[in-house]
Design a protein around this motif. Sequence first.
Motif, short mmCIF file in Angstrom:
data_model
loop_
_atom_site.label_atom_id
_atom_site.label_comp_id
_atom_site.label_asym_id
_atom_site.label_seq_id
_atom_site.Cartn_x
_atom_site.Cartn_y
_atom_site.Cartn_z
N ALA A 1 -49.78 24.65 -14.41
CA ALA A 1 -50.61 24.07 -15.47
C ALA A 1 -50.65 24.98 -16.68
O ALA A 1 -50.52 24.53 -17.83
N VAL A 2 -50.84 26.28 -16.46
CA VAL A 2 -50.87 27.25 -17.55
C VAL A 2 -49.52 27.26 -18.29
O VAL A 2 -49.47 27.25 -19.53
N ALA B 1 -46.29 26.05 -22.93
CA ALA B 1 -44.99 25.63 -23.44
C ALA B 1 -45.13 24.51 -24.47
O ALA B 1 -44.39 24.45 -25.45
N ARG B 2 -46.12 23.64 -24.25
CA ARG B 2 -46.35 22.53 -25.17
C ARG B 2 -47.05 22.99 -26.44
O ARG B 2 -46.78 22.46 -27.52
N ASN B 3 -47.96 23.95 -26.31
CA ASN B 3 -48.73 24.43 -27.45
C ASN B 3 -48.68 25.96 -27.48
O ASN B 3 -49.65 26.63 -27.10
N PRO B 4 -47.58 26.53 -27.92
CA PRO B 4 -47.39 27.99 -27.86
C PRO B 4 -48.47 28.78 -28.59
O PRO B 4 -48.83 29.89 -28.17
N GLU B 5 -48.99 28.23 -29.67
CA GLU B 5 -49.98 28.96 -30.47
C GLU B 5 -51.31 29.13 -29.74
O GLU B 5 -52.14 29.96 -30.12
N LEU B 6 -51.52 28.36 -28.67
CA LEU B 6 -52.77 28.42 -27.91
C LEU B 6 -52.59 29.11 -26.56
O LEU B 6 -53.44 28.95 -25.67
N PHE B 7 -51.51 29.86 -26.38
CA PHE B 7 -51.24 30.43 -25.07
C PHE B 7 -52.38 31.32 -24.59
O PHE B 7 -52.72 31.35 -23.41
N TRP B 8 -53.01 32.06 -25.50
CA TRP B 8 -54.09 32.97 -25.12
C TRP B 8 -55.35 32.22 -24.70
O TRP B 8 -56.10 32.69 -23.84
N VAL B 9 -55.56 31.03 -25.29
CA VAL B 9 -56.72 30.22 -24.91
C VAL B 9 -56.58 29.74 -23.47
O VAL B 9 -57.54 29.79 -22.69
N TYR B 10 -55.39 29.29 -23.11
CA TYR B 10 -55.15 28.80 -21.75
C TYR B 10 -55.30 29.92 -20.73
O TYR B 10 -55.80 29.69 -19.61
N ALA C 1 -58.10 29.66 -17.76
CA ALA C 1 -57.68 29.78 -16.36
C ALA C 1 -58.39 30.92 -15.67
O ALA C 1 -58.79 30.82 -14.49
N THR C 2 -58.60 32.02 -16.38
CA THR C 2 -59.30 33.17 -15.81
C THR C 2 -60.76 32.83 -15.52
O THR C 2 -61.27 33.16 -14.44
N VAL C 3 -61.41 32.17 -16.46
CA VAL C 3 -62.82 31.79 -16.28
C VAL C 3 -62.98 30.88 -15.06
O VAL C 3 -63.86 31.10 -14.20
N GLY C 4 -62.13 29.86 -14.96
CA GLY C 4 -62.22 28.95 -13.82
C GLY C 4 -61.91 29.64 -12.51
O GLY C 4 -62.58 29.40 -11.50
N ALA D 1 -49.64 36.83 -19.00
CA ALA D 1 -48.19 37.05 -18.88
C ALA D 1 -47.46 35.71 -18.72
O ALA D 1 -46.43 35.46 -19.37
N GLU D 2 -48.01 34.84 -17.86
CA GLU D 2 -47.38 33.53 -17.65
C GLU D 2 -47.38 32.69 -18.92
O GLU D 2 -46.35 32.11 -19.30
N SER D 3 -48.55 32.61 -19.57
CA SER D 3 -48.64 31.77 -20.76
C SER D 3 -47.84 32.36 -21.93
O SER D 3 -47.26 31.61 -22.72
#
Length: 205
Positions: free
Chosen positions: A39-40, A45-54, A58-61, A148-150
């Motif tokens: 999912a991350v 990959a779809r929204n590269p500019e938001l990689f840090w948000v994802y 994911a960490t919070v969840g 790292a993944e995102s």
Amino acid sequence: MRGVFYSFLGSFLTPPGLVVLAALDSSMIFFLPLGIDFAVIILAARNPELFWVYAILATVGSVAGAAVTFWIGRKVGEHGLARFVKPSRLERIQQRVGNSAAVTVASLGMIPPPFPFTAFVLTSGACRVNPWPFLVALAAVRAVRFTAESGLAAHYGRGILSWMRSTTFTVFIGALTAMAIIGTIVSAVALYRSSRQRQPAAQRS
């Protein structure tokens, strides 16, 4: 099978859905190996500019789900762990938890499936590991893993999305979906049986 996978995983491919999936991934019932990682990667990959948000979501969840699992372990205690973890695996986990500090155990959260990290979280709660160092360390290592993944997905986004349309990926997600269904059913049945076993004991006491 690809359509089944995407229709299922697609419900989590939103910011709130990513948090929910990450929390479920750290629970004892839901079983989808590498589901949160996929999912991350897909979102980044779809929204590269938001990689840090994802990565943050994911960490919070993930930490929230682990906190619930930790609390369940604290409630059931060491004597109740056998109802949730296989005895052969439980003995090894208890030894590692007992011989390690909270930060050391939490650092195992860097390792992706099939490593049984949820069992370590449950055992840590039952063994009265200090929750705050544990959860803070877990948040740190999960943040590194998801960032790292995102980050890689944001950089290689086109190639990743192209590979996900290949036959190899179709076969892979077919096996992954089957594992998710079987694993979730097995986990749910095990928890149901353990709860049924606790009821007569509670009545006798």
